[in-house]
Design a protein around this motif. Structure first.
Motif, PDB file in Angstrom:
ATOM      1  N   LEU A  64      93.096  69.190 -16.828  1.00  0.00           N
ATOM      2  CA  LEU A  64      92.027  68.285 -16.410  1.00  0.00           C
ATOM      3  C   LEU A  64      92.531  67.302 -15.352  1.00  0.00           C
ATOM      4  CD1 LEU A  64      90.266  67.492 -19.817  1.00  0.00           C
ATOM      5  CD2 LEU A  64      89.607  69.148 -18.079  1.00  0.00           C
ATOM      6  N   ALA A  65      93.735  66.782 -15.552  1.00  0.00           N
ATOM      7  CA  ALA A  65      94.289  65.841 -14.578  1.00  0.00           C
ATOM      8  C   ALA A  65      94.554  66.519 -13.247  1.00  0.00           C
ATOM      9  CB  ALA A  65      95.580  65.232 -15.137  1.00  0.00           C
ATOM     10  N   ARG A  66      95.068  67.751 -13.296  1.00  0.00           N
ATOM     11  CA  ARG A  66      95.393  68.467 -12.064  1.00  0.00           C
ATOM     12  C   ARG A  66      94.145  68.747 -11.230  1.00  0.00           C
ATOM     13  NH1 ARG A  66      98.939  71.562 -14.012  1.00  0.00           N
ATOM     14  NH2 ARG A  66      97.637  73.277 -14.744  1.00  0.00           N
ATOM     15  N   HIS A  67      93.025  69.002 -11.898  1.00  0.00           N
ATOM     16  CA  HIS A  67      91.793  69.327 -11.172  1.00  0.00           C
ATOM     17  C   HIS A  67      90.874  68.118 -11.026  1.00  0.00           C
ATOM     18  CE1 HIS A  67      92.548  73.657 -10.974  1.00  0.00           C
ATOM     19  NE2 HIS A  67      93.020  73.557 -12.204  1.00  0.00           N
ATOM     20  N   GLY A  68      91.319  66.949 -11.466  1.00  0.00           N
ATOM     21  CA  GLY A  68      90.520  65.751 -11.318  1.00  0.00           C
ATOM     22  C   GLY A  68      89.222  65.791 -12.098  1.00  0.00           C
ATOM     23  N   VAL A  69      89.275  66.321 -13.316  1.00  0.00           N
ATOM     24  CA  VAL A  69      88.078  66.477 -14.139  1.00  0.00           C
ATOM     25  C   VAL A  69      88.053  65.416 -15.234  1.00  0.00           C
ATOM     26  CG1 VAL A  69      86.788  68.021 -15.657  1.00  0.00           C
ATOM     27  CG2 VAL A  69      88.100  68.960 -13.733  1.00  0.00           C
ATOM     28  N   GLU A  70      86.939  64.708 -15.351  1.00  0.00           N
ATOM     29  CA  GLU A  70      86.769  63.772 -16.453  1.00  0.00           C
ATOM     30  C   GLU A  70      86.527  64.562 -17.734  1.00  0.00           C
ATOM     31  OE1 GLU A  70      83.734  60.926 -15.760  1.00  0.00           O
ATOM     32  OE2 GLU A  70      84.342  60.551 -13.686  1.00  0.00           O
ATOM     33  N   PRO A  71      87.242  64.267 -18.821  1.00  0.00           N
ATOM     34  CA  PRO A  71      87.083  65.037 -20.057  1.00  0.00           C
ATOM     35  C   PRO A  71      85.642  65.153 -20.535  1.00  0.00           C
ATOM     36  CG  PRO A  71      89.003  63.623 -20.219  1.00  0.00           C
ATOM     37  CD  PRO A  71      88.311  63.254 -18.935  1.00  0.00           C
ATOM     38  N   GLY A  72      84.869  64.081 -20.405  1.00  0.00           N
ATOM     39  CA  GLY A  72      83.491  64.108 -20.877  1.00  0.00           C
ATOM     40  C   GLY A  72      82.581  65.008 -20.067  1.00  0.00           C
ATOM     41  N   ARG A  73      83.034  65.434 -18.899  1.00  0.00           N
ATOM     42  CA  ARG A  73      82.234  66.325 -18.047  1.00  0.00           C
ATOM     43  C   ARG A  73      82.796  67.746 -18.040  1.00  0.00           C
ATOM     44  NH1 ARG A  73      79.219  62.975 -14.365  1.00  0.00           N
ATOM     45  NH2 ARG A  73      79.206  64.575 -12.755  1.00  0.00           N
ATOM     46  N   PHE A  74      83.661  68.018 -19.017  1.00  0.00           N
ATOM     47  CA  PHE A  74      84.346  69.314 -19.118  1.00  0.00           C
ATOM     48  C   PHE A  74      83.855  70.064 -20.345  1.00  0.00           C
ATOM     49  CE2 PHE A  74      87.941  71.726 -20.990  1.00  0.00           C
ATOM     50  CZ  PHE A  74      88.162  72.644 -19.972  1.00  0.00           C
ATOM     51  N   LEU A  75      83.571  71.352 -20.161  1.00  0.00           N
ATOM     52  CA  LEU A  75      83.132  72.207 -21.271  1.00  0.00           C
ATOM     53  C   LEU A  75      84.005  73.447 -21.322  1.00  0.00           C
ATOM     54  CD1 LEU A  75      80.919  72.768 -23.472  1.00  0.00           C
ATOM     55  CD2 LEU A  75      79.737  74.109 -21.718  1.00  0.00           C
ATOM     56  N   MET A  76      84.610  73.707 -22.479  1.00  0.00           N
ATOM     57  CA  MET A  76      85.436  74.898 -22.687  1.00  0.00           C
ATOM     58  C   MET A  76      84.673  75.890 -23.535  1.00  0.00           C
ATOM     59  SD  MET A  76      88.353  76.359 -22.098  1.00  0.00           S
ATOM     60  CE  MET A  76      89.064  77.911 -22.670  1.00  0.00           C
ATOM     61  N   VAL A  77      84.702  77.158 -23.121  1.00  0.00           N
ATOM     62  CA  VAL A  77      84.002  78.229 -23.823  1.00  0.00           C
ATOM     63  C   VAL A  77      85.038  79.259 -24.263  1.00  0.00           C
ATOM     64  CG1 VAL A  77      82.200  79.979 -23.678  1.00  0.00           C
ATOM     65  CG2 VAL A  77      81.991  77.857 -22.343  1.00  0.00           C
ATOM     66  N   GLY A  78      85.110  79.530 -25.562  1.00  0.00           N
ATOM     67  CA  GLY A  78      86.103  80.490 -26.021  1.00  0.00           C
ATOM     68  C   GLY A  78      85.852  80.976 -27.431  1.00  0.00           C
ATOM     69  N   ASN A  79      86.616  81.982 -27.823  1.00  0.00           N
ATOM     70  CA  ASN A  79      86.424  82.612 -29.136  1.00  0.00           C
ATOM     71  C   ASN A  79      87.324  82.050 -30.224  1.00  0.00           C
ATOM     72  OD1 ASN A  79      88.712  84.172 -27.768  1.00  0.00           O
ATOM     73  ND2 ASN A  79      88.781  85.009 -29.842  1.00  0.00           N
ATOM     74  N   SER A  80      88.353  81.292 -29.849  1.00  0.00           N
ATOM     75  CA  SER A  80      89.334  80.822 -30.818  1.00  0.00           C
ATOM     76  C   SER A  80      89.135  79.356 -31.154  1.00  0.00           C
ATOM     77  CB  SER A  80      90.759  81.038 -30.280  1.00  0.00           C
ATOM     78  OG  SER A  80      91.713  80.408 -31.117  1.00  0.00           O
ATOM     79  N   VAL A  81      88.865  79.065 -32.429  1.00  0.00           N
ATOM     80  CA  VAL A  81      88.752  77.671 -32.856  1.00  0.00           C
ATOM     81  C   VAL A  81      90.078  76.957 -32.637  1.00  0.00           C
ATOM     82  CG1 VAL A  81      88.438  76.171 -34.864  1.00  0.00           C
ATOM     83  CG2 VAL A  81      86.921  78.131 -34.529  1.00  0.00           C
ATOM     84  N   ARG A  82      91.170  77.617 -32.956  1.00  0.00           N
ATOM     85  CA  ARG A  82      92.493  77.005 -32.849  1.00  0.00           C
ATOM     86  C   ARG A  82      92.865  76.669 -31.410  1.00  0.00           C
ATOM     87  NH1 ARG A  82      97.655  78.669 -31.717  1.00  0.00           N
ATOM     88  NH2 ARG A  82      99.340  77.631 -32.859  1.00  0.00           N
TER      89      ARG A  82
END
Length: 229
Positions: free
Chosen positions: A158-176
């Motif tokens: 997130l820091a490398r791409h200048g993304v605010e955490p609250g505006r970031f959405l991760m989509v994936g199959n693994s809860v862990r």
């Protein structure tokens, strides 16, 4: 607004764990004379977990762990031809076609105007090969291949791409790997379960703070509802 959406690769965009499961069936058959299936599975999982710090995630580490488990279960008496079988199993896995999951193309097309990241973990060569063969590389603003998915990893990305955490959405199959550490880093997460989950990736889902959908077909509508709310 959610301005950055990231996708996991294995078992989110393309089939992966089913290939490991099929190979493990073949591994049991090779060692059927040495132990019962449950013991073979248990010993292999123990070996894989012990080796993660050495080999990392991926097919090559899986094959080496199969060979090590076979040597231990047979007390060193495994035949050379059986070891060759295990090596051949690994080569077949590495050469297997990349099969996209249902709804992937449509979901990525729906977010064509946004910053899309691919965040996947595993062996660099294997992951690069799968991404290239998937035909999806051009859909992503950036690709991140990591050795582990934890809070620190997501924070660095997130820091490398200048993304605010609250505006970031991760989509994936693994809860862990795709849900818990993202929430810890302050982001949002969507769980898209795959029908098989490796034991090492299993984890109790959080009580709240994330969303769950049955397939990527549902993702565009979900993102709209999250932004409307």
């Amino acid at each position: 607004m959610i301005d950055t959406i990231a996708f996991d690769g294995d078992d989110t965009l393309w089939h992966n764990e089913s290939l490991f499961s099929m190979t493990q069936d073949r591994f049991r058959a090779v060692l059927a004379h040495a132990a019962d299936p449950a013991d073979i599975d248990r010993r292999l999982l123990e070996t894989e977990r012990a080796n993660l710090g050495v080999y990392g995630y991926g097919i090559k580490g899986f094959v080496l762990s199969m060979i090590e488990t076979a040597v231990e279960l047979t007390e060193g008496r495994i035949a050379g031809r059986d070891i060759q079988h295990l090596i051949d199993f690994g080569k077949a896995m590495l050469e297997h076609p990349v099969d996209l999951l249902d709804g992937v193309e449509e979901a990525l097309a729906a977010f064509a105007g946004r910053r899309l990241l691919l965040i996947t973990k595993g062996d660099l060569f294997d992951q690069e090969s799968k991404i290239a063969r998937s035909g999806l590389a051009e859909r992503f603003t950036a690709v991140e291949i990591v050795s582990e998915k934890d809070r620190a990893t997501y924070a660095r990305i997130l820091a490398r791409h200048g993304v605010e955490p609250g505006r970031f959405l991760m989509v994936g199959n693994s809860v862990r790997s795709d849900i818990l550490p993202v929430l810890e880093a302050g982001g949002r997460a969507v769980h898209v379960p795959y029908h098989i989950t490796w034991a090492h990736e299993q984890a109790e889902p959080p009580a709240d703070g994330y969303r769950r959908i049955a397939s990527l077909h549902e993702l565009p509508a979900l993102v709209r509802s999250l932004e409307d709310s």
